[in-house]
Design a protein around this motif. Structure first.
Motif, short mmCIF file in Angstrom:
data_model
loop_
_atom_site.label_atom_id
_atom_site.label_comp_id
_atom_site.label_asym_id
_atom_site.label_seq_id
_atom_site.Cartn_x
_atom_site.Cartn_y
_atom_site.Cartn_z
N PRO A 41 0.81 -1.23 0.00
CA PRO A 41 0.00 0.00 0.00
C PRO A 41 0.84 1.27 0.00
O PRO A 41 0.49 2.25 -0.67
N ILE A 42 1.96 1.26 0.71
CA ILE A 42 2.80 2.46 0.77
C ILE A 42 3.52 2.67 -0.56
O ILE A 42 3.64 3.80 -1.04
N LEU A 43 3.99 1.60 -1.16
CA LEU A 43 4.63 1.73 -2.47
C LEU A 43 3.64 2.25 -3.51
O LEU A 43 3.98 3.10 -4.33
N LEU A 44 2.41 1.76 -3.45
CA LEU A 44 1.38 2.26 -4.38
C LEU A 44 1.07 3.73 -4.14
O LEU A 44 0.91 4.50 -5.09
N LEU A 45 0.98 4.13 -2.88
CA LEU A 45 0.76 5.54 -2.56
C LEU A 45 1.87 6.40 -3.15
O LEU A 45 1.61 7.45 -3.74
N LEU A 86 9.16 0.16 -9.27
CA LEU A 86 10.16 -0.90 -9.44
C LEU A 86 10.24 -1.79 -8.20
O LEU A 86 10.32 -3.02 -8.31
N ALA A 87 10.22 -1.16 -7.03
CA ALA A 87 10.25 -1.95 -5.79
C ALA A 87 9.01 -2.82 -5.69
O ALA A 87 9.08 -3.99 -5.29
N LEU A 88 7.88 -2.28 -6.07
CA LEU A 88 6.62 -3.03 -6.01
C LEU A 88 6.66 -4.24 -6.93
O LEU A 88 6.23 -5.34 -6.53
N THR A 89 7.19 -4.08 -8.13
CA THR A 89 7.21 -5.20 -9.07
C THR A 89 8.22 -6.27 -8.71
O THR A 89 8.11 -7.40 -9.18
N THR A 90 9.19 -5.94 -7.88
CA THR A 90 10.22 -6.92 -7.50
C THR A 90 10.11 -7.32 -6.02
O THR A 90 11.00 -8.01 -5.51
N LEU A 91 9.05 -6.88 -5.36
CA LEU A 91 8.88 -7.15 -3.94
C LEU A 91 8.95 -8.65 -3.66
O LEU A 91 8.42 -9.45 -4.41
N GLY A 92 9.62 -9.01 -2.60
CA GLY A 92 9.76 -10.41 -2.24
C GLY A 92 11.02 -11.05 -2.76
O GLY A 92 11.27 -12.23 -2.53
N THR A 93 11.84 -10.27 -3.47
CA THR A 93 13.13 -10.75 -3.96
C THR A 93 14.23 -9.91 -3.34
O THR A 93 13.97 -8.85 -2.76
N ARG A 94 15.46 -10.38 -3.49
CA ARG A 94 16.58 -9.58 -3.00
C ARG A 94 16.63 -8.22 -3.71
O ARG A 94 16.89 -7.20 -3.09
N THR A 95 16.39 -8.22 -5.01
CA THR A 95 16.35 -6.97 -5.76
C THR A 95 15.27 -6.06 -5.21
O THR A 95 15.47 -4.85 -5.07
N THR A 97 14.12 -5.99 -2.17
CA THR A 97 14.57 -5.45 -0.88
C THR A 97 15.49 -4.27 -1.09
O THR A 97 15.32 -3.22 -0.47
N VAL A 98 16.45 -4.43 -1.99
CA VAL A 98 17.39 -3.34 -2.28
C VAL A 98 16.63 -2.13 -2.84
O VAL A 98 16.85 -0.99 -2.40
N LEU A 99 15.74 -2.37 -3.79
CA LEU A 99 14.99 -1.27 -4.39
C LEU A 99 14.08 -0.58 -3.37
O LEU A 99 13.89 0.64 -3.43
N THR A 100 13.54 -1.34 -2.44
CA THR A 100 12.70 -0.73 -1.40
C THR A 100 13.54 0.18 -0.51
O THR A 100 13.12 1.29 -0.16
N TRP A 101 14.73 -0.27 -0.15
CA TRP A 101 15.64 0.58 0.63
C TRP A 101 16.02 1.83 -0.16
O TRP A 101 16.02 2.94 0.38
N VAL A 102 16.36 1.65 -1.43
CA VAL A 102 16.75 2.80 -2.26
C VAL A 102 15.58 3.76 -2.41
O VAL A 102 15.73 4.97 -2.24
N PHE A 103 14.39 3.21 -2.72
CA PHE A 103 13.20 4.05 -2.83
C PHE A 103 12.99 4.85 -1.55
O PHE A 103 12.77 6.06 -1.58
N ASN A 104 13.05 4.18 -0.41
CA ASN A 104 12.71 4.85 0.84
C ASN A 104 13.76 5.89 1.24
O ASN A 104 13.41 6.99 1.67
N ASN A 159 12.23 -9.38 7.59
CA ASN A 159 12.93 -9.85 6.41
C ASN A 159 11.92 -9.84 5.27
O ASN A 159 11.01 -10.67 5.24
N ILE A 160 12.05 -8.91 4.33
CA ILE A 160 11.05 -8.80 3.28
C ILE A 160 11.37 -9.66 2.06
O ILE A 160 10.64 -9.64 1.10
N VAL A 161 12.45 -10.43 2.13
CA VAL A 161 12.76 -11.33 1.03
C VAL A 161 12.07 -12.65 1.30
O VAL A 161 12.25 -13.26 2.35
#
Length: 171
Positions: A41-45, A86-95, A97-104, A159-161
């Motif tokens: 939900p936060i990534l979509l927002l 990008l983080a939303l489409t790759t959520l649940g993978t190592r990529t 996780t990295v993209l979520t950190w970068v996004f945030n 752990n989001i992976v």
């Protein structure tokens, strides 16, 4: 009342109001969701951060709004929106996780940088420069700041992976 005081009150009330909404409704709902679904939900927002492009549209903002403010804010928001998707489409993978950190990290820094740039051009003294985009700074940005804080909390506490099937079958 002086414009900077009105601006400060507006932003403060936005933070308090969205903080109360987050405390009462958003966080209780998100913490019940399994990780990484709680980030969706936060990534979509934040995918709506393309709204920052309005700072480049004459008629929405004053033509006198300095481009030294408008361009970095608009494009920083657009980059954040792309990172969120990008983080939303790759959520649940190592990529993911990295993209979520970068996004945030990028998205949070972008918001603080916008406040810094706004203070450099004395934006609170001349709210007419923002035109209709004034609403973004007093209502939407506080929500974004609150949700970035929630994402940091979720990233640091879980752990989001998602384990791959190969790792599950080896266990």
């Amino acid at each position: 009342m002086p414009y900077p005081v009105l601006f400060g009150i507006s932003v403060t009330f936005g933070l308090v109001a969205w903080g109360a909404v987050a405390w009462q409704y958003i966080w209780p709902a998100l913490k019940e969701l399994p990780s990484p679904d709680n980030l969706k939900p936060i990534l979509l927002l934040n995918a709506f951060r393309f709204l920052g492009l309005t700072f480049l549209v004459p008629g929405v903002v004053s033509p006198d709004l300095p481009s030294t403010f408008a361009q970095p804010v608009a494009y920083g928001d657009l980059i954040t929106a792309v990172l969120a998707l990008l983080a939303l489409t790759t959520l649940g993978t190592r990529t993911g996780t990295v993209l979520t950190w970068v996004f945030n990290a990028f998205g949070t820094a972008d918001l603080f940088f916008a406040f810094y740039l706004g203070s450099r051009i004395a934006l609170p003294d001349t709210p007419g420069l923002l035109g209709a985009s004034y609403f973004i700074l007093i209502a939407y940005v506080p929500l974004l700041l609150i949700t970035h804080g929630l994402v940091f909390r979720m990233l640091l506490r879980s752990n989001i992976v998602v384990a791959s099937r190969k790792n599950l079958s080896a266990a």
